[in-house]
Design a protein around this motif. Structure first.
Motif, PDB file in Angstrom:
ATOM      1  N   ASP A  28     -25.467 -35.841  13.439  1.00 48.55           N
ATOM      2  CA  ASP A  28     -26.155 -34.746  14.129  1.00 48.55           C
ATOM      3  C   ASP A  28     -25.536 -34.453  15.482  1.00 48.55           C
ATOM      4  O   ASP A  28     -25.525 -33.310  15.932  1.00 48.55           O
ATOM      5  CB  ASP A  28     -27.640 -35.088  14.299  1.00 48.55           C
ATOM      6  N   ARG A  29     -25.043 -35.485  16.155  1.00 44.60           N
ATOM      7  CA  ARG A  29     -24.437 -35.265  17.457  1.00 44.60           C
ATOM      8  C   ARG A  29     -23.207 -34.371  17.319  1.00 44.60           C
ATOM      9  O   ARG A  29     -22.965 -33.491  18.131  1.00 44.60           O
ATOM     10  CB  ARG A  29     -24.055 -36.593  18.100  1.00 44.60           C
ATOM     11  N   ALA A  30     -22.428 -34.629  16.286  1.00 44.07           N
ATOM     12  CA  ALA A  30     -21.239 -33.814  16.069  1.00 44.07           C
ATOM     13  C   ALA A  30     -21.619 -32.417  15.586  1.00 44.07           C
ATOM     14  O   ALA A  30     -20.961 -31.436  15.911  1.00 44.07           O
ATOM     15  CB  ALA A  30     -20.321 -34.492  15.045  1.00 44.07           C
ATOM     16  N   ALA A  31     -22.702 -32.315  14.795  1.00 41.85           N
ATOM     17  CA  ALA A  31     -23.094 -31.032  14.226  1.00 41.85           C
ATOM     18  C   ALA A  31     -23.638 -30.075  15.278  1.00 41.85           C
ATOM     19  O   ALA A  31     -23.494 -28.867  15.157  1.00 41.85           O
ATOM     20  CB  ALA A  31     -24.138 -31.249  13.135  1.00 41.85           C
ATOM     21  N   ASP A  32     -24.288 -30.600  16.328  1.00 42.31           N
ATOM     22  CA  ASP A  32     -24.857 -29.749  17.366  1.00 42.31           C
ATOM     23  C   ASP A  32     -24.467 -30.295  18.741  1.00 42.31           C
ATOM     24  O   ASP A  32     -25.297 -30.862  19.459  1.00 42.31           O
ATOM     25  CB  ASP A  32     -26.376 -29.686  17.227  1.00 42.31           C
ATOM     26  N   PRO A  33     -23.193 -30.157  19.127  1.00 44.44           N
ATOM     27  CA  PRO A  33     -22.735 -30.752  20.389  1.00 44.44           C
ATOM     28  C   PRO A  33     -23.426 -30.193  21.619  1.00 44.44           C
ATOM     29  O   PRO A  33     -23.639 -30.922  22.594  1.00 44.44           O
ATOM     30  CB  PRO A  33     -21.231 -30.452  20.401  1.00 44.44           C
ATOM     31  N   VAL A  34     -23.802 -28.911  21.622  1.00 41.00           N
ATOM     32  CA  VAL A  34     -24.431 -28.324  22.805  1.00 41.00           C
ATOM     33  C   VAL A  34     -25.744 -29.033  23.115  1.00 41.00           C
ATOM     34  O   VAL A  34     -25.989 -29.467  24.251  1.00 41.00           O
ATOM     35  CB  VAL A  34     -24.648 -26.811  22.624  1.00 41.00           C
ATOM     36  N   GLU A  35     -26.598 -29.178  22.112  1.00 43.33           N
ATOM     37  CA  GLU A  35     -27.882 -29.834  22.336  1.00 43.33           C
ATOM     38  C   GLU A  35     -27.703 -31.312  22.661  1.00 43.33           C
ATOM     39  O   GLU A  35     -28.436 -31.876  23.477  1.00 43.33           O
ATOM     40  CB  GLU A  35     -28.779 -29.663  21.107  1.00 43.33           C
ATOM     41  N   THR A  36     -26.726 -31.949  22.048  1.00 41.21           N
ATOM     42  CA  THR A  36     -26.450 -33.358  22.331  1.00 41.21           C
ATOM     43  C   THR A  36     -26.094 -33.546  23.798  1.00 41.21           C
ATOM     44  O   THR A  36     -26.599 -34.463  24.468  1.00 41.21           O
ATOM     45  CB  THR A  36     -25.291 -33.854  21.449  1.00 41.21           C
ATOM     46  N   LEU A  37     -25.239 -32.694  24.323  1.00 42.37           N
ATOM     47  CA  LEU A  37     -24.790 -32.829  25.705  1.00 42.37           C
ATOM     48  C   LEU A  37     -25.887 -32.464  26.693  1.00 42.37           C
ATOM     49  O   LEU A  37     -25.977 -33.059  27.775  1.00 42.37           O
ATOM     50  CB  LEU A  37     -23.552 -31.975  25.935  1.00 42.37           C
ATOM     51  N   ARG A  38     -26.730 -31.522  26.338  1.00 42.14           N
ATOM     52  CA  ARG A  38     -27.839 -31.174  27.228  1.00 42.14           C
ATOM     53  C   ARG A  38     -28.833 -32.321  27.370  1.00 42.14           C
ATOM     54  O   ARG A  38     -29.581 -32.389  28.348  1.00 42.14           O
ATOM     55  CB  ARG A  38     -28.547 -29.917  26.718  1.00 42.14           C
ATOM     56  N   ARG A  39     -28.830 -33.255  26.409  1.00 39.03           N
ATOM     57  CA  ARG A  39     -29.749 -34.399  26.462  1.00 39.03           C
ATOM     58  C   ARG A  39     -29.096 -35.650  27.037  1.00 39.03           C
ATOM     59  O   ARG A  39     -29.735 -36.699  27.131  1.00 39.03           O
ATOM     60  CB  ARG A  39     -30.283 -34.698  25.053  1.00 39.03           C
ATOM     61  N   ALA A  40     -27.826 -35.561  27.414  1.00 33.53           N
ATOM     62  CA  ALA A  40     -27.104 -36.753  27.863  1.00 33.53           C
ATOM     63  C   ALA A  40     -27.733 -37.375  29.107  1.00 33.53           C
ATOM     64  O   ALA A  40     -27.777 -38.602  29.245  1.00 33.53           O
ATOM     65  CB  ALA A  40     -25.641 -36.413  28.128  1.00 33.53           C
ATOM     66  N   ALA A  41     -28.236 -36.552  30.027  1.00 29.36           N
ATOM     67  CA  ALA A  41     -28.870 -37.090  31.236  1.00 29.36           C
ATOM     68  C   ALA A  41     -30.132 -37.871  30.884  1.00 29.36           C
ATOM     69  O   ALA A  41     -30.436 -38.898  31.512  1.00 29.36           O
ATOM     70  CB  ALA A  41     -29.192 -35.960  32.209  1.00 29.36           C
ATOM     71  N   ASP A  42     -30.878 -37.420  29.881  1.00 26.90           N
ATOM     72  CA  ASP A  42     -32.090 -38.126  29.463  1.00 26.90           C
ATOM     73  C   ASP A  42     -31.753 -39.506  28.900  1.00 26.90           C
ATOM     74  O   ASP A  42     -32.522 -40.457  29.074  1.00 26.90           O
ATOM     75  CB  ASP A  42     -32.843 -37.311  28.412  1.00 26.90           C
ATOM     76  N   ALA A  43     -30.607 -39.618  28.218  1.00 30.56           N
ATOM     77  CA  ALA A  43     -30.190 -40.910  27.676  1.00 30.56           C
ATOM     78  C   ALA A  43     -29.898 -41.905  28.804  1.00 30.56           C
ATOM     79  O   ALA A  43     -30.144 -43.105  28.661  1.00 30.56           O
ATOM     80  CB  ALA A  43     -28.958 -40.733  26.783  1.00 30.56           C
ATOM     81  N   LEU A  44     -29.391 -41.406  29.932  1.00 28.72           N
ATOM     82  CA  LEU A  44     -29.154 -42.287  31.074  1.00 28.72           C
ATOM     83  C   LEU A  44     -30.473 -42.768  31.675  1.00 28.72           C
ATOM     84  O   LEU A  44     -30.594 -43.931  32.071  1.00 28.72           O
ATOM     85  CB  LEU A  44     -28.331 -41.565  32.141  1.00 28.72           C
ATOM     86  N   VAL A  45     -31.447 -41.894  31.756  1.00 30.28           N
ATOM     87  CA  VAL A  45     -32.765 -42.294  32.265  1.00 30.28           C
ATOM     88  C   VAL A  45     -33.355 -43.385  31.373  1.00 30.28           C
ATOM     89  O   VAL A  45     -33.918 -44.373  31.854  1.00 30.28           O
ATOM     90  CB  VAL A  45     -33.704 -41.078  32.345  1.00 30.28           C
ATOM     91  N   ALA A  46     -33.193 -43.221  30.063  1.00 30.53           N
ATOM     92  CA  ALA A  46     -33.697 -44.229  29.136  1.00 30.53           C
ATOM     93  C   ALA A  46     -32.972 -45.560  29.321  1.00 30.53           C
ATOM     94  O   ALA A  46     -33.577 -46.632  29.180  1.00 30.53           O
ATOM     95  CB  ALA A  46     -33.532 -43.742  27.693  1.00 30.53           C
ATOM     96  N   ALA A  47     -31.685 -45.504  29.678  1.00 30.10           N
ATOM     97  CA  ALA A  47     -30.906 -46.726  29.902  1.00 30.10           C
ATOM     98  C   ALA A  47     -31.331 -47.425  31.186  1.00 30.10           C
ATOM     99  O   ALA A  47     -31.185 -48.637  31.313  1.00 30.10           O
ATOM    100  CB  ALA A  47     -29.420 -46.393  29.954  1.00 30.10           C
ATOM    101  N   GLY A  48     -31.826 -46.667  32.154  1.00 29.50           N
ATOM    102  CA  GLY A  48     -32.344 -47.239  33.387  1.00 29.50           C
ATOM    103  C   GLY A  48     -31.367 -47.286  34.538  1.00 29.50           C
ATOM    104  O   GLY A  48     -31.648 -46.780  35.618  1.00 29.50           O
ATOM    105  N   SER A  49     -30.195 -47.892  34.327  1.00 24.41           N
ATOM    106  CA  SER A  49     -29.256 -48.071  35.435  1.00 24.41           C
ATOM    107  C   SER A  49     -27.868 -48.366  34.874  1.00 24.41           C
ATOM    108  O   SER A  49     -27.709 -48.621  33.679  1.00 24.41           O
ATOM    109  CB  SER A  49     -29.707 -49.224  36.335  1.00 24.41           C
ATOM    110  N   SER A  50     -26.878 -48.389  35.762  1.00 21.99           N
ATOM    111  CA  SER A  50     -25.522 -48.769  35.356  1.00 21.99           C
ATOM    112  C   SER A  50     -24.661 -48.964  36.595  1.00 21.99           C
ATOM    113  O   SER A  50     -25.043 -48.602  37.711  1.00 21.99           O
ATOM    114  CB  SER A  50     -24.882 -47.703  34.458  1.00 21.99           C
ATOM    115  N   LYS A  51     -23.494 -49.523  36.376  1.00 25.97           N
ATOM    116  CA  LYS A  51     -22.438 -49.483  37.374  1.00 25.97           C
ATOM    117  C   LYS A  51     -21.690 -48.169  37.199  1.00 25.97           C
ATOM    118  O   LYS A  51     -21.745 -47.541  36.125  1.00 25.97           O
ATOM    119  CB  LYS A  51     -21.485 -50.668  37.223  1.00 25.97           C
ATOM    120  N   ALA A  52     -20.979 -47.756  38.246  1.00 22.76           N
ATOM    121  CA  ALA A  52     -20.251 -46.488  38.195  1.00 22.76           C
ATOM    122  C   ALA A  52     -18.935 -46.604  38.948  1.00 22.76           C
ATOM    123  O   ALA A  52     -18.861 -47.267  39.989  1.00 22.76           O
ATOM    124  CB  ALA A  52     -21.094 -45.360  38.790  1.00 22.76           C
ATOM    125  N   ARG A  53     -17.908 -45.973  38.411  1.00 21.30           N
ATOM    126  CA  ARG A  53     -16.651 -45.787  39.118  1.00 21.30           C
ATOM    127  C   ARG A  53     -16.339 -44.302  39.121  1.00 21.30           C
ATOM    128  O   ARG A  53     -16.537 -43.620  38.109  1.00 21.30           O
ATOM    129  CB  ARG A  53     -15.503 -46.564  38.456  1.00 21.30           C
TER     130      ARG A  53
END
Length: 278
Positions: free
Chosen positions: A38-63
């Motif tokens: 599904d991610r490949a089938a609808d890339p626009v909607e997948t990418l619009r939800r990418a920020a929400d996936a980070l919130v669900a992850a909670g935190s991370s390191k960043a470079r």
């Protein structure tokens, strides 16, 4: 008065980061073509939800890596730190390159990222070494996608809320993790409308302040939809030299879910005096 000072500060930071420094540039690309789920089938909607996936992850390191090119000069600025996506708080140490002659060492700039605000320490411009400067990101013409020398990791993700068009390139591997590579274009005005309360005004300012609100990007998501790497290409006009400045901002995210403790400076530690023009 404070708002005018913040605008001058933002302009001074951008001008100082761009002027008189040279460094090499680094690119990124991911191989592979295919259609999978599904991610490949609808890339626009997948990418619009990418920020929400980070919130669900909670935190991370960043470079981070930010490359600026203007008038034949290329500057690369690098940063490293941590980010709490649920609180939208981050801490980065940003390192400027040496001057062209290689004689001047720049102290790392310490940055604290918060909803609607950027705190900077060791930036110079007449600010005491033990003080922070607070900048309202909504007053910056780039919404702090460029000014701080590192794009706020959550702001980088929220730019994707404005994805207008995107294609799925295929699977690849990034630092030992299987990822899906997407390429597309986001609209900052659309991103601002769909952004979190803390990021809405800053992205709205960027939509008006950049040379174009259209932002080409490449992004790599893991199987949980979390951003592992995103590269945006911005374009703005340098307010002093009136030259077009091309900026490529790359953000790498890893070690999700680690404990992150970011504390904003007390009011007594924030500089309230005049900021010198650089």
């Amino acid at each position: 008065m404070a708002q005018r000072q913040q605008r001058r500060w933002g302009t001074a930071v951008v001008a100082g980061l761009v002027a008189g420094v040279c460094a090499g540039a680094a690119g990124c690309a991911g191989p592979g073509v295919g259609v999978e789920d599904d991610r490949a089938a609808d890339p626009v909607e997948t990418l619009r939800r990418a920020a929400d996936a980070l919130v669900a992850a909670g935190s991370s390191k960043a470079r981070t890596s930010m490359e600026m090119a203007t008038g034949g000069t290329r500057v690369t600025i690098r940063g490293e730190g941590v980010y709490d996506y649920r609180r939208q708080l981050g801490r980065l140490k940003v390192v400027l390159p040496q001057d062209p002659a290689g004689t001047t060492e720049h102290r790392p700039i310490m940055e604290l990222l918060a909803p609607g605000a950027l705190f900077m320490k060791n930036r110079g411009a007449g600010v005491p070494a033990d003080k922070w400067v607070r900048v309202d990101t909504a007053t910056l013409s780039d919404g702090n996608l460029v000014t701080g020398g590192a794009t706020d990791p959550y702001a980088a993700a929220e730019v994707l809320r404005g994805t207008r068009s995107a294609t799925y390139v295929g699977r690849s591997e990034l630092a030992g993790t299987e990822v899906r590579h997407y390429r597309g274009t986001a609209d900052l005005a659309v991103a601002a409308k769909g952004a979190s309360v803390g990021g809405r005004d800053a992205l709205g300012a960027a939509a008006k302040g950049f040379a174009t609100a259209q932002v080409p990007f490449d992004v790599y998501l893991d199987d949980e939809g979390r951003i592992r790497k995103v590269r945006h290409r911005f374009s703005f006009v340098n307010g002093r030299q009136k030259e077009a400045v091309a900026v490529a901002s790359t953000t790498l995210l890893y070690d999700f879910g680690l404990p992150v403790d970011v504390r904003l400076p007390a009011s007594a530690d924030i500089y309230a005096g005049r900021i010198a023009e650089e």
